[in-house]
Design a protein around this motif. Structure first.
Motif, short mmCIF file in Angstrom:
data_model
loop_
_atom_site.label_atom_id
_atom_site.label_comp_id
_atom_site.label_asym_id
_atom_site.label_seq_id
_atom_site.Cartn_x
_atom_site.Cartn_y
_atom_site.Cartn_z
N ASN A 210 0.84 -1.20 0.00
CA ASN A 210 0.00 0.00 0.00
C ASN A 210 0.88 1.25 0.00
O ASN A 210 2.09 1.18 0.23
N SER A 211 0.26 2.38 -0.25
CA SER A 211 1.02 3.62 -0.45
C SER A 211 1.78 4.03 0.80
O SER A 211 2.94 4.46 0.71
N LEU A 212 1.18 3.88 1.98
CA LEU A 212 1.85 4.30 3.21
C LEU A 212 3.10 3.47 3.46
O LEU A 212 4.15 4.00 3.85
N ALA A 213 3.00 2.15 3.26
CA ALA A 213 4.15 1.28 3.48
C ALA A 213 5.27 1.58 2.49
O ALA A 213 6.45 1.60 2.85
N LEU A 214 4.92 1.84 1.24
CA LEU A 214 5.94 2.15 0.24
C LEU A 214 6.61 3.48 0.54
O LEU A 214 7.84 3.61 0.41
N VAL A 215 5.83 4.48 0.94
CA VAL A 215 6.39 5.78 1.28
C VAL A 215 7.36 5.66 2.46
O VAL A 215 8.46 6.23 2.43
N GLU A 216 6.98 4.92 3.49
CA GLU A 216 7.87 4.72 4.63
C GLU A 216 9.17 4.03 4.21
O GLU A 216 10.25 4.35 4.70
N THR A 217 9.06 3.08 3.29
CA THR A 217 10.26 2.39 2.80
C THR A 217 11.18 3.35 2.05
O THR A 217 12.40 3.33 2.25
N LEU A 218 10.61 4.19 1.20
CA LEU A 218 11.43 5.09 0.40
C LEU A 218 12.08 6.18 1.25
O LEU A 218 13.19 6.65 0.93
N MET A 219 11.43 6.59 2.33
CA MET A 219 11.95 7.68 3.15
C MET A 219 12.93 7.19 4.22
O MET A 219 13.49 8.01 4.94
N ASP A 220 13.13 5.89 4.34
CA ASP A 220 14.09 5.32 5.28
C ASP A 220 15.23 4.70 4.47
O ASP A 220 15.02 3.75 3.71
N ALA A 221 16.44 5.23 4.61
CA ALA A 221 17.56 4.81 3.77
C ALA A 221 17.82 3.31 3.88
O ALA A 221 18.08 2.64 2.87
N ASN A 222 17.76 2.75 5.09
CA ASN A 222 18.04 1.33 5.27
C ASN A 222 16.96 0.46 4.63
O ASN A 222 17.27 -0.55 3.97
N ARG A 223 15.71 0.85 4.82
CA ARG A 223 14.62 0.07 4.23
C ARG A 223 14.61 0.20 2.71
O ARG A 223 14.26 -0.76 1.99
N TRP A 224 14.97 1.36 2.21
CA TRP A 224 15.08 1.56 0.76
C TRP A 224 16.14 0.63 0.17
O TRP A 224 15.93 -0.01 -0.87
#
Length: 635
Positions: A210-224
């Motif tokens: 979902n959009s919220l999970a993807l946004v959180e991933t992109l805004m966190d360098a380690n998760r990205w």
């Protein structure tokens, strides 16, 4: 203390009343004539003078750090009346952002305790560029301007009916209309450097996130980095300018640095410093945009410090039912083509090397993998039934480290410290590096040698991938197979297709005895619309038994080898993917990367010899020859 504070406030109140009763002329500094101007008008004039001064300083900073003035700053700046945040979309810098989603875009950006431009808002903020004093405030205002212009550009380029894109000669791949682009946008990071070429692509896909999970991933360098492990070698957040508003990522702005790679030693890693800006445009609609900031380069210096620039790129995410989302990805680069080997230039020119379709394909594969691994049901496959959830997690973590080390050995990223070797007897298509391991438990101690090369293969990518991952055919190219077929002991699925998995292989006839010190092969294979990978490493059985029982995998020493298979840039498959998620046939030929890591000597005082380099060079050449011979005979 309360009395003292009360007296202090009374004194300040008296001073303010006196100042209000005796207004000062802004031009001459003398007392204003009563009735000449109202007090409110007088304050407005003072504010206008201050804003004009701020405007000049921002333009000077833009010239200094970006090599050009921000032309939009010549428009009037609307002063917000709210202290809850800076409503940047309402007239700031003349950026009038229209929404393709039918609603006006409220480009609010919360930068802290008040309005940008006040001392309260800027108190305690450090400078991303190393500036001091009042320049910190202006510098951050400049970065906000660049981020807003980039977001406006991304939104327009992501629109489905945008005239900025047209069909290529193959009728499938979208190509940027450069004339329309030049008419629509003013470059927010300055003109293209001399000698650079442009690469632009766009792709849309349905993803299990979902959009919220993807946004959180992109805004966190380690998760990205974890979401795109084969693409991103290193990612660091240098500075957070805004965390967002209301506890969300809406309005988040940060300065980042990353190394983006293609699995080939003949294509240099792209190092880029960029702003990442996140904005919610409507309910269930988010956008994340990146744009390079060439900071640290003097405007008079014609040579940039980087060999590439990322123009406004990123994704627009629309929520869909059942936890899915529709993701439209845009990639727009300018880079120095002279540093790319001739073998890979068609792939780069096609936009498939670092293009949008590669980001979408990787995102789809990784999200599918996460969905499978998070499922409560355990596979009924006989190979995995004996593994507990903890054992599966440890195995997957070990395989993740193995593949990451393989990528670093092929691409020479700064994620691991390698020393390059330049030997005259080796061709320019061979990369040889070395490192001495002393205290890393994940590698055997001693001198580790990494060698990688690339070759064009006259077979389709799917056919080559299926051949290399088939354990029954392994004896035709792998010396570790002891001359016979191998057997799959464990199979952990990472995708819907059988090809995306982590497995354990052993030579036929070897007893599966936990006390036996024989070696088995840990292997990870995956394929998507952009790339296919086979990575493996010999592991001793006692160490592996610890991992399979759920133990810590960090202390298992391994040296990976393997293959990466890429399109050659000449095939007819478009971005919509004749090469499907299961590695569909793209016809024609493909590009094969072969990488080996070997332990040269386990003694602490050992030194690298020419014989060691010749050994690994001969190993790679012999492996390529065997693969070509086997595929030729089979046809």
């Amino acid at each position: 203390m309360l009395r003292q504070e009360n007296e202090k406030l009374r004194a300040e109140n008296s001073l303010m009343k006196e100042a209000m009763s005796n207004p000062v002329c802004n031009n001459c500094g003398g007392p204003a004539i009563p009735g000449q101007i109202s007090f409110e008008e007088h304050q407005i004039r003072i504010e206008n003078a201050r804003l004009r001064d701020e405007l000049n300083r921002i333009c000077a900073l833009a010239n200094k750090f970006l090599g050009k003035p921000i032309s939009s700053l010549t428009n009037p700046i609307a002063i917000p009346t709210s202290n809850s945040g800076l409503e940047l979309g309402i007239g700031r810098n003349g950026i009038g952002v229209s929404s393709p989603f039918g609603t006006p875009l409220q480009m609010g950006l919360d930068l802290g305790d008040g309005v940008l431009g006040t001392q309260a808002a800027m108190a305690g903020m450090k400078s991303p560029l190393g500036l001091m004093g009042n320049d910190v405030q202006l510098e951050r205002s400049m970065l906000v301007d660049v981020a807003l212009a980039a977001m406006d550009e991304l939104i327009k380029m992501a629109q489905g009916d945008s005239p900025l894109w047209m069909k290529g000669f193959d009728g499938e791949r979208e190509v940027l209309n450069h004339e329309e682009y030049a008419r629509t946008f003013n470059p927010c990071i300055g003109p293209k450097p001399a000698g650079y070429v442009t690469e632009a692509s766009r792709e849309t896909g349905i993803v299990i996130i979902n959009s919220l999970a993807l946004v959180e991933t992109l805004m966190d360098a380690n998760r990205w980095l974890e979401m795109f492990p084969s693409m991103i070698a290193r990612a660091v957040t240098l500075d957070v300018i805004s965390n967002g508003m209301g506890g969300t990522r809406n309005g988040a702005l940060q300065l980042m640095h990353s190394e983006i790679q293609l699995l080939s030693p003949l294509v240099p890693i792209r190092q880029v410093k960029f702003l990442r800006f996140c904005k919610q445009h409507a309910e269930g609609v988010w956008a994340v945009v990146d744009v390079s900031v060439e900071i640290g380069r003097d405007a008079s210096n014609a040579q940039p410090i980087m060999s590439c620039r990322r123009l406004p790129s990123g994704c627009v995410v629309h929520d869909m039912p059942n936890g899915y989302s529709k993701v439209t990805w845009v990639e727009h680069w300018q880079y120095d083509e002279s540093v790319v080997h001739q073998l890979y230039r068609p792939l780069m020119n096609s936009g498939f090397g670092f293009g949008a379709h590669r980001w979408i394909a990787t995102l789809q594969r990784q999200c599918e993998c996460l969905a499978i691994l998070m499922s409560s049901s355990i596979s009924t496959d006989d190979h995995t039934a004996a593994l507990s959830q903890a054992g599966r997690r440890s195995m997957l973590k070990l395989a993740q480290r193995m593949t990451s080390n393989f990528c670093s050995g092929v691409c020479a990223s700064s994620a691991r410290k390698w020393d390059s070797l330049h030997i005259g007897s080796l061709g320019d298509d061979m990369r040889v590096m070395t490192r001495k391991n002393v205290d890393d438990p994940g590698e055997p101690p001693g001198i580790v040698l990494s060698a990688a090369t690339c070759v064009w293969m006259p077979v389709s990518r799917q056919r080559l991938f299926e051949f290399l991952r088939d354990e029954r055919l392994r004896s035709e190219w792998d010396i570790l197979s002891n001359g016979g077929p191998m057997q799959e002991m464990v199979h952990i699925a990472k995708g819907q297709g059988h090809a995306n998995c982590v497995s354990l292989l052993r030579a036929n006839g070897v007893n599966n005895n936990a006390n036996e010190s024989s070696m088995v092969i840990l292997q990870e294979t995956w394929t998507d619309a952009s790339c296919s990978v086979v990575v493996y490493a010999p592991v001793d059985v006692p160490s592996l038994n610890v991992v399979m029982s759920g133990g810590d995998s960090a202390y298992v020493a391994l040296l990976p080898s393997g293959f990466a298979i890429l399109p050659d840039g000449h095939s007819s498959s478009g971005s919509n993917g004749n090469v499907g998620s299961k590695g569909g046939d793209d016809g024609g030929g493909c590009l094969l990367t072969v990488g080996f890591q070997i332990l040269v000597n386990s003694l602490p005082t050992a030194k690298l010899t020419v014989e060691s380099v010749d050994t690994v060079n001969n190993l790679i050449s012999c492996t390529i020859h065997k693969i070509k011979a086997a595929l030729t005979l089979s046809s």
